[in-house]
Design an enzyme around this catalytic site. Structure first.
Site, PDB file in Angstrom:
ATOM      1  N   GLU A  77       0.819  -1.217   0.000  1.00  0.00           N
ATOM      2  CA  GLU A  77       0.000   0.000   0.000  1.00  0.00           C
ATOM      3  C   GLU A  77       0.853   1.267   0.000  1.00  0.00           C
ATOM      4  O   GLU A  77       0.860   2.019   0.966  1.00  0.00           O
ATOM      5  CB  GLU A  77      -0.895  -0.003   1.238  1.00  0.00           C
ATOM      6  CG  GLU A  77      -1.855  -1.161   1.292  1.00  0.00           C
ATOM      7  CD  GLU A  77      -2.524  -1.323   2.644  1.00  0.00           C
ATOM      8  OE1 GLU A  77      -3.619  -1.882   2.675  1.00  0.00           O
ATOM      9  OE2 GLU A  77      -1.958  -0.896   3.671  1.00  0.00           O
ATOM     10  N   PRO A  78       1.562   1.522  -1.073  1.00  0.00           N
ATOM     11  CA  PRO A  78       2.349   2.750  -1.108  1.00  0.00           C
ATOM     12  C   PRO A  78       1.451   3.985  -1.255  1.00  0.00           C
ATOM     13  O   PRO A  78       0.484   3.959  -2.007  1.00  0.00           O
ATOM     14  CB  PRO A  78       3.225   2.579  -2.361  1.00  0.00           C
ATOM     15  CG  PRO A  78       2.494   1.599  -3.219  1.00  0.00           C
ATOM     16  CD  PRO A  78       1.674   0.728  -2.306  1.00  0.00           C
ATOM     17  N   GLY A  79       1.746   5.007  -0.513  1.00  0.00           N
ATOM     18  CA  GLY A  79       1.021   6.268  -0.632  1.00  0.00           C
ATOM     19  C   GLY A  79       2.018   7.362  -0.995  1.00  0.00           C
ATOM     20  O   GLY A  79       2.156   7.757  -2.157  1.00  0.00           O
ATOM     21  N   ARG A  80       2.782   7.786   0.025  1.00  0.00           N
ATOM     22  CA  ARG A  80       3.770   8.846  -0.155  1.00  0.00           C
ATOM     23  C   ARG A  80       4.682   8.624  -1.357  1.00  0.00           C
ATOM     24  O   ARG A  80       4.968   9.548  -2.117  1.00  0.00           O
ATOM     25  CB  ARG A  80       4.646   8.914   1.112  1.00  0.00           C
ATOM     26  CG  ARG A  80       5.708  10.006   1.090  1.00  0.00           C
ATOM     27  CD  ARG A  80       6.748   9.778   2.202  1.00  0.00           C
ATOM     28  NE  ARG A  80       6.116   9.517   3.484  1.00  0.00           N
ATOM     29  CZ  ARG A  80       5.758  10.452   4.364  1.00  0.00           C
ATOM     30  NH1 ARG A  80       5.968  11.710   4.087  1.00  0.00           N
ATOM     31  NH2 ARG A  80       5.189  10.109   5.505  1.00  0.00           N
ATOM     32  N   ARG A 105       3.487  20.062   7.286  1.00  0.00           N
ATOM     33  CA  ARG A 105       4.458  19.030   7.676  1.00  0.00           C
ATOM     34  C   ARG A 105       5.663  19.576   8.430  1.00  0.00           C
ATOM     35  O   ARG A 105       6.072  18.994   9.438  1.00  0.00           O
ATOM     36  CB  ARG A 105       4.886  18.198   6.464  1.00  0.00           C
ATOM     37  CG  ARG A 105       3.722  17.404   5.841  1.00  0.00           C
ATOM     38  CD  ARG A 105       4.175  16.453   4.756  1.00  0.00           C
ATOM     39  NE  ARG A 105       5.028  15.402   5.270  1.00  0.00           N
ATOM     40  CZ  ARG A 105       6.335  15.364   5.143  1.00  0.00           C
ATOM     41  NH1 ARG A 105       6.968  16.286   4.454  1.00  0.00           N
ATOM     42  NH2 ARG A 105       7.032  14.388   5.677  1.00  0.00           N
ATOM     43  N   TYR A 144       5.791  17.882  12.048  1.00  0.00           N
ATOM     44  CA  TYR A 144       6.834  16.945  12.444  1.00  0.00           C
ATOM     45  C   TYR A 144       8.215  17.265  11.879  1.00  0.00           C
ATOM     46  O   TYR A 144       8.920  16.379  11.412  1.00  0.00           O
ATOM     47  CB  TYR A 144       6.478  15.466  12.206  1.00  0.00           C
ATOM     48  CG  TYR A 144       5.465  15.088  11.167  1.00  0.00           C
ATOM     49  CD1 TYR A 144       4.321  14.394  11.552  1.00  0.00           C
ATOM     50  CD2 TYR A 144       5.656  15.375   9.821  1.00  0.00           C
ATOM     51  CE1 TYR A 144       3.385  13.995  10.609  1.00  0.00           C
ATOM     52  CE2 TYR A 144       4.718  14.980   8.874  1.00  0.00           C
ATOM     53  CZ  TYR A 144       3.584  14.293   9.281  1.00  0.00           C
ATOM     54  OH  TYR A 144       2.668  13.897   8.350  1.00  0.00           O
ATOM     55  N   CYS A 148      -0.603  33.255  10.614  1.00  0.00           N
ATOM     56  CA  CYS A 148      -0.317  33.935  11.874  1.00  0.00           C
ATOM     57  C   CYS A 148       0.083  32.970  12.980  1.00  0.00           C
ATOM     58  O   CYS A 148      -0.641  32.778  13.956  1.00  0.00           O
ATOM     59  CB  CYS A 148      -1.510  34.784  12.278  1.00  0.00           C
ATOM     60  SG  CYS A 148      -1.722  36.126  11.117  1.00  0.00           S
ATOM     61  N   TYR A 190       0.881  14.261   1.531  1.00  0.00           N
ATOM     62  CA  TYR A 190       0.559  14.748   2.877  1.00  0.00           C
ATOM     63  C   TYR A 190       0.680  16.264   3.036  1.00  0.00           C
ATOM     64  O   TYR A 190       0.900  16.756   4.139  1.00  0.00           O
ATOM     65  CB  TYR A 190       1.418  14.027   3.945  1.00  0.00           C
ATOM     66  CG  TYR A 190       1.179  12.530   3.949  1.00  0.00           C
ATOM     67  CD1 TYR A 190      -0.004  12.002   4.446  1.00  0.00           C
ATOM     68  CD2 TYR A 190       2.126  11.648   3.427  1.00  0.00           C
ATOM     69  CE1 TYR A 190      -0.231  10.627   4.439  1.00  0.00           C
ATOM     70  CE2 TYR A 190       1.903  10.270   3.408  1.00  0.00           C
ATOM     71  CZ  TYR A 190       0.717   9.775   3.926  1.00  0.00           C
ATOM     72  OH  TYR A 190       0.490   8.420   3.914  1.00  0.00           O
TER      73      TYR A 190
HETATM   74  C1  LIG Z   1      -0.884   5.590   5.597  1.00  0.00           C
HETATM   75  C2  LIG Z   1      -1.011   4.164   5.263  1.00  0.00           C
HETATM   76  C3  LIG Z   1      -0.337   3.648   4.168  1.00  0.00           C
HETATM   77  C4  LIG Z   1       0.569   4.480   3.287  1.00  0.00           C
HETATM   78  O1  LIG Z   1       1.677   4.980   3.930  1.00  0.00           O
HETATM   79  P1  LIG Z   1       2.767   5.784   3.071  1.00  0.00           P
HETATM   80  O2  LIG Z   1       3.807   6.126   4.052  1.00  0.00           O
HETATM   81  O3  LIG Z   1       2.093   6.991   2.525  1.00  0.00           O
HETATM   82  O4  LIG Z   1       3.225   4.879   1.995  1.00  0.00           O
HETATM   83  C5  LIG Z   1      -0.532   2.320   3.859  1.00  0.00           C
HETATM   84  N1  LIG Z   1      -1.325   1.529   4.611  1.00  0.00           N
HETATM   85  C6  LIG Z   1      -1.992   2.001   5.684  1.00  0.00           C
HETATM   86  C7  LIG Z   1      -2.853   1.099   6.456  1.00  0.00           C
HETATM   87  C8  LIG Z   1      -1.860   3.333   6.046  1.00  0.00           C
HETATM   88  O5  LIG Z   1      -2.505   3.786   7.110  1.00  0.00           O
END
Ligand SMILES: *Cc1c(COP(=O)(O)O)cnc(C)c1O
Length: 439
Positions: free
Chosen positions: A297-300, A337, A341, A368, A397
């Protein structure tokens, strides 16, 4: 010969510097983009997005054909991006009813949607059943109970996975570590909760427990924590056979790291695939677990490198012997971001990419809050009001965490390809921000 692109590793694949010293993305001069669409502007490079989607599918399936790539929508999504991902053959991981509605509206096939989250509401779960979401990834006993009740009421069965917390330290920022014991996410293997959850799910006639899922954190630069999480979760799966668990599917989450800074070299997709699939295959064989579908599950790492934020330079404040603030027309409203963090970015003067970085400034936003700083002590080419600042690796993000703090309209977003820019989200108006006010 064109000037060279500095810090190539943080830019989209098509980025280059043209003869005028301007940053070009997807064949579009960023100065033209700023003039046409205004700033702050988020620019996504279609080629980079497609390249990365294809690399994930290619590299993982070459090593393990039964791999599914499920994009984590929370990193950034809108309808145009959802359509692109569906075209590329990715599914979508959603964490809320809103993201589920977005997946649906963007034409993502619902069976390809995975519904995550540590506190899904009864309404969200009912909608998921109603819309035919492919998998619900169960995160708590509360949710398990709700699902048993809702499937019974609807007379439906639902495919589920159980999210376990393997107790692995991913060596990332504490706010983005999720697989440790002290986390709100998942059933802990160590405390016995995971076992209890598996037994309860297997005892339900309306829930089909297909397997297990873990996701240990985000922006991980090391492969060892994944390998450890995979080993722990597979060995737990093997133990659960005694209660009748057949592992048809196994999810290892996302969290693959990207380069934000010029020196950073995260593992390549091929290196992640080598490490994860190697451990997966070894574990499956040692434990005689067969050949489950493998889900990542890649997102970033899909959207992050494809996005560049553009800002216009405004005020400059020099505090002799202390620091110089260079203010831009965006900030924590569109990118929280750094404040949230301590995230770091490179920054460039997009209209002077060929000039030496002889100025050291702290790039501040216009919100502000004193903490509204985008980049501390950035080395930049000398700039003037009206110049354009580019923040690369801003595709993940940022926009999804954007707010209307100070009643700032959220930025416009364009997708660029072959010299053409397509607006995929228009800039918000003052009216948009007041549209939900009543009375
Ligand atoms: C956020 C998340 C991801 C993706 O994480 P990245 O760091 O964006 O790749 C994958 N699986 C689950 C369950 C998440 O909560």
């Amino acid at each position: 010969m064109l000037p060279t692109l500095p810090a190539k590793n943080v830019f989209p694949h098509t980025a280059l510097v043209n003869g005028q010293g301007h940053l070009v993305i997807g064949g579009c001069d960023t100065l033209d983009l700023a003039a046409d669409f205004g700033t702050p502007l988020y620019v996504f490079d279609e080629q980079t997005l497609r390249d990365i989607c294809r690399a994930y599918l290619r590299e993982f399936r070459a090593r393990y054909p039964k791999t599914q790539v499920i994009y984590a929508a929370k990193a950034f999504s809108n309808q145009a991006l959802t359509r692109l991902l569906a075209e590329e053959g990715l599914g979508m991981d959603v964490v809320s009813g809103g993201e589920m509605a977005l997946a649906k509206a963007g034409g993502m096939p619902l069976p390809q949607v995975y519904f995550h989250g540590n506190n899904k509401s009864p309404q969200e779960l009912a909608d998921a059943l109603d819309w035919g979401v492919g998998r619900i990834v169960v995160d708590s006993f509360h949710e398990l109970g709700l699902l048993e009740h809702l499937t019974e009421r609807a007379g439906k069965t639902q495919d589920i996975l159980i999210r376990v917390s393997p107790g692995v330290d991913p060596h990332t920022h504490a706010k983005i570590a999720t697989g440790i014991l002290d986390s709100k996410f998942g059933f802990s293997i160590a405390t016995g909760d995971a076992e209890k959850a598996v037994r309860q799910a297997l005892g339900s006639s309306r829930l089909r427990l297909l397997g297990l899922h873990c996701h240990i954190g985000s922006q991980l630069f090391e492969v060892e924590p994944y390998q450890e999480a995979i080993r722990i979760t597979l060995s737990f799966a093997a133990q659960m056979r005694e209660y009748g668990l057949k592992l048809a599917e196994f999810g290892a989450g996302g969290g693959f790291g990207i380069a934000y800074l010029r020196g950073q070299r995260p593992p390549t997709i091929a290196q992640y695939a080598d490490a994860l699939v190697g451990t997966l295959k070894g574990g499956l064989q040692d434990l005689s677990l067969g050949e489950p579908a493998f889900v990542i599950e890649p997102g970033r790492s899909i959207v992050g490198p494809a996005g560049v934020a553009l800002y216009t330079v405004g005020a400059r404040k020099e505090i002799p012997g202390v620091r110089t603030y260079l203010s831009v027309d965006g900030g924590m409203g569109d990118n929280i971001r750094p404040a949230l963090y301590e995230a770091q970015y490179e920054a460039f003067v997009a209209n002077r990419m060929d000039a030496p970085a002889t100025d050291v400034v702290t790039i501040a936003g216009k919100f502000c809050e004193s903490g509204d700083v985008l980049v501390k002590d950035a080395a930049l080419a000398p700039s003037q009001p009206g110049d354009l600042i580019a923040l690369p690796a801003a595709g993940a993000y940022c926009i999804p965490m954007a707010s209307n703090y100070n009643m700032a309209p959220k930025p416009a977003i364009v997708m660029v390809k072959d010299g053409k820019a397509r607006l995929i989200r228009r800039r918000e108006t003052y009216q948009d921000m007041m549209a939900a006010d009543v009375g």
